[in-house]
Design an enzyme around this catalytic site. Structure first.
Site, PDB file in Angstrom:
ATOM      1  N   LYS A 143       0.857  -1.187   0.000  1.00  0.00           N
ATOM      2  CA  LYS A 143       0.000   0.000   0.000  1.00  0.00           C
ATOM      3  C   LYS A 143       0.882   1.223   0.000  1.00  0.00           C
ATOM      4  O   LYS A 143       2.020   1.183   0.501  1.00  0.00           O
ATOM      5  CB  LYS A 143      -0.882   0.024   1.257  1.00  0.00           C
TER       6      LYS A 143
HETATM    7  P1  NAD Z   1     -12.691   7.474  -3.388  1.00  0.00           P
HETATM    8  O1  NAD Z   1     -11.725   8.524  -3.021  1.00  0.00           O
HETATM    9  O2  NAD Z   1     -13.053   7.312  -4.824  1.00  0.00           O
HETATM   10  O3  NAD Z   1     -14.056   7.718  -2.579  1.00  0.00           O
HETATM   11  C1  NAD Z   1     -14.115   7.881  -1.203  1.00  0.00           C
HETATM   12  C2  NAD Z   1     -15.517   8.372  -0.861  1.00  0.00           C
HETATM   13  O4  NAD Z   1     -15.654   8.432   0.565  1.00  0.00           O
HETATM   14  C3  NAD Z   1     -15.832   9.779  -1.389  1.00  0.00           C
HETATM   15  O5  NAD Z   1     -17.168   9.795  -1.869  1.00  0.00           O
HETATM   16  C4  NAD Z   1     -15.703  10.648  -0.157  1.00  0.00           C
HETATM   17  O6  NAD Z   1     -16.478  11.841  -0.230  1.00  0.00           O
HETATM   18  C5  NAD Z   1     -16.232   9.699   0.889  1.00  0.00           C
HETATM   19  N1  NAD Z   1     -15.880  10.063   2.256  1.00  0.00           N
HETATM   20  C6  NAD Z   1     -14.685  10.483   2.741  1.00  0.00           C
HETATM   21  N2  NAD Z   1     -14.790  10.738   4.059  1.00  0.00           N
HETATM   22  C7  NAD Z   1     -16.079  10.469   4.396  1.00  0.00           C
HETATM   23  C8  NAD Z   1     -16.805  10.536   5.587  1.00  0.00           C
HETATM   24  N3  NAD Z   1     -16.237  10.932   6.707  1.00  0.00           N
HETATM   25  N4  NAD Z   1     -18.114  10.169   5.559  1.00  0.00           N
HETATM   26  C9  NAD Z   1     -18.709   9.752   4.413  1.00  0.00           C
HETATM   27  N5  NAD Z   1     -18.059   9.668   3.250  1.00  0.00           N
HETATM   28  C10 NAD Z   1     -16.770  10.033   3.247  1.00  0.00           C
HETATM   29  O7  NAD Z   1     -12.168   6.105  -2.772  1.00  0.00           O
HETATM   30  P2  NAD Z   1     -12.546   4.611  -3.209  1.00  0.00           P
HETATM   31  O8  NAD Z   1     -11.543   4.154  -4.194  1.00  0.00           O
HETATM   32  O9  NAD Z   1     -14.003   4.552  -3.530  1.00  0.00           O
HETATM   33  O10 NAD Z   1     -12.230   3.809  -1.845  1.00  0.00           O
HETATM   34  C11 NAD Z   1     -13.182   3.716  -0.788  1.00  0.00           C
HETATM   35  C12 NAD Z   1     -12.764   2.596   0.156  1.00  0.00           C
HETATM   36  O11 NAD Z   1     -12.701   1.371  -0.567  1.00  0.00           O
HETATM   37  C13 NAD Z   1     -11.384   2.748   0.812  1.00  0.00           C
HETATM   38  O12 NAD Z   1     -11.419   2.154   2.091  1.00  0.00           O
HETATM   39  C14 NAD Z   1     -10.482   1.948  -0.096  1.00  0.00           C
HETATM   40  O13 NAD Z   1      -9.299   1.519   0.568  1.00  0.00           O
HETATM   41  C15 NAD Z   1     -11.403   0.795  -0.411  1.00  0.00           C
HETATM   42  N6  NAD Z   1     -11.058   0.055  -1.624  1.00  0.00           N
HETATM   43  C16 NAD Z   1     -10.978   0.672  -2.840  1.00  0.00           C
HETATM   44  C17 NAD Z   1     -10.703  -0.092  -3.970  1.00  0.00           C
HETATM   45  C18 NAD Z   1     -10.703   0.503  -5.351  1.00  0.00           C
HETATM   46  O14 NAD Z   1     -10.628  -0.264  -6.325  1.00  0.00           O
HETATM   47  N7  NAD Z   1     -10.843   1.823  -5.521  1.00  0.00           N
HETATM   48  C19 NAD Z   1     -10.465  -1.468  -3.853  1.00  0.00           C
HETATM   49  C20 NAD Z   1     -10.549  -2.064  -2.582  1.00  0.00           C
HETATM   50  C21 NAD Z   1     -10.854  -1.285  -1.486  1.00  0.00           C
END
Ligand code: NAD
Length: 420
Positions: free
Chosen positions: A109
């Site tokens: 990561k």
């Molecule tokens: P992203 O940046 O695209 O989206 C994050 C979202 O969370 C945004 O809509 C943001 O406004 C919201 N957010 C932030 N703080 C918040 C809060 N306090 N309350 C409510 N909403 C809030 O990120 P992502 O890629 O969608 O990742 C989201 C989660 O999924 C993370 O934990 C990431 O590690 C995990 N994840 C992502 C992927 C991927 O392929 N992108 C894969 C596995 C896991």
């Protein structure tokens, strides 16, 4: 070093989960230690020229948990609260996730402490390229392959690919995944994580003899993962009643229109103010009655203070580490919530990243239908294996998922032996 890492609450949580599983598996002390601690922690300072002419120094981290089963794989996060402990925890979870899914990777990561919402695209490009340049000696298609995470997307991966390829003097698409299609990204990668979350939620509804069509959902986070989880759930005929993001939370018991909401978010920058919904307190939203609750934002949002009050039938952990160990214990004791643990629930992303890497190495590409069908096959296989493991070993889903991953890594370490 160990003490410093353990002081971090997110790493502390990952380490506590690991210790519980190691006890459950009765891992011997030597293997336990080798599995628990990261192989490499790299921190680099990143001087960047900002648009106003100032030079600002950011700090970036990359943690490679272990390289015993292949290159490390994991996202790169841009967020103000990024720190080395959090990055190390996320790398450790990636490790178990890759093993659980049978992917030939270790976990990695990366993260840069910065606020992309307050940075221009030019500033983000200079920051990303500087990070790629500094980290180049430690990455490679057979060593460490990055992907997008919170605050980064396909464009950031394109900048890393370009920086790395320029340095190598040849086009190296397999250095990152989650990149744009025209740079040999994979069909289906952008929606893979959210699609997988929705697919698994519908499999569980099925197991519980509940209809997918008309089932209700609440989603925290409307970024890459949350928005595609909403889109796929809506395509199954599910009703997504509540959605929150950093701007606030919205509620419509008749179901939110995902396409109209996306258009609103593109214009307004967040879900707040969406005309076809009422505002709701974001913390209260999590406690409303629904079939599927999807935390898809950040870690540690289901805690000891709200776990007892959840009114969902299924907790689909789209985010990494959304549930604290205290909350886990409460949920397990309640026994009325079907947990889809993060290492399985959001594994769609890394699985299609793996497909992307394989396609790149072969200079070959699959169709979106092929990718999504292979993804569903792999997720379903892991899901069924998990259910059989939990039944056989009489344990909860989090324990079962982590134990499956950790057991494989421990066996690999034992078989390879300790050098010298
Ligand atoms: P992203 O940046 O695209 O989206 C994050 C979202 O969370 C945004 O809509 C943001 O406004 C919201 N957010 C932030 N703080 C918040 C809060 N306090 N309350 C409510 N909403 C809030 O990120 P992502 O890629 O969608 O990742 C989201 C989660 O999924 C993370 O934990 C990431 O590690 C995990 N994840 C992502 C992927 C991927 O392929 N992108 C894969 C596995 C896991």
């Amino acid at each position: 070093m160990k003490e410093d890492l353990l002081k971090n609450p997110v790493f502390g949580m990952a380490a506590q989960q690991f210790d519980n599983v190691a006890d459950f598996l009765e891992l011997d002390e030597q293997v336990r230690e080798r599995c628990k601690w990261p192989k490499r922690i790299i921190t680099v300072s990143l001087p960047v020229t900002m648009d106003d002419g100032r030079t600002e120094v950011f700090f970036g981290h990359r943690v490679q948990h272990h390289l015993s089963r292949g290159p490390v794989k994991g996202g790169l996060r841009f967020h103000p609260s990024v720190n080395v402990g959090e990055v190390a925890a996320l790398a450790m979870w990636m490790n178990w996730k890759c093993a659980l899914m049978g992917l030939p990777y270790g976990g990695g990561k990366g993260g840069i402490a910065c606020n992309p919402r307050e940075m221009s695209m030019g500033e983000q490009e200079r920051l990303t390229r500087r990070f790629a340049q500094e980290i180049c000696p430690f990455i490679g298609p057979e060593v460490d392959v990055m992907a997008p995470d919170v605050g980064t997307n396909a464009q950031h991966m394109a900048w890393i690919l370009d920086t790395y390829s320029t340095r190598e003097g040849r086009f190296v698409p397999e250095i990152v995944t989650g990149k744009p299609l025209e740079l040999q990204g994979s069909e289906g990668r952008t929606q893979a994580t959210g699609h997988g979350v929705a697919f698994l939620a519908s499999r569980v509804l099925n197991k519980l003899n509940l209809q997918t069509e008309g089932a209700t959902a609440i989603v925290q986070g409307f970024g890459n993962v949350g928005s595609y989880a909403v889109e796929t759930m809506s395509s199954y005929g599910m009703k997504v009643m509540g959605i929150s993001d950093i701007s606030g939370a919205i509620w419509n018991p008749r179901g939110l229109d995902s396409k109209a909401l996306l258009e609103h978010v593109q214009k307004a920058g967040g879900v707040a103010g969406f005309a076809e919904a009422e505002a709701i307190d974001p913390d209260e939203m999590l406690l409303q009655e629904c079939h599927v609750l999807v935390p898809a934002a950040l870690e540690r949002v289901i805690t000891a203070s709200n776990a007892g009050k959840l009114k969902c039938r299924i907790l689909a952990e789209a985010a990494n580490g959304p549930t604290t160990p205290e909350a886990d214990a409460i949920i397990e004791a309640r026994g009325d919530i079907f947990l889809i643990p993060d290492v399985l629930c959001n594994a769609g992303g890394v699985t299609v990243s793996y497909f992307e890497w394989v396609q790149n190495l072969q200079r070959f590409s699959w169709t979106k239908a092929e990718v999504l069908s292979k993804l569903e096959t792999k997720l379903n296989e892991a899901f069924e294996n998990l259910l059989s493991f939990c039944e056989k070993r009489n344990c909860g889903h989090r324990m079962g998922a982590l134990a499956t991953g950790i057991d494989l890594v421990a066996r690999v370490k034992k078989t390879r032996g300790l050098f010298p």
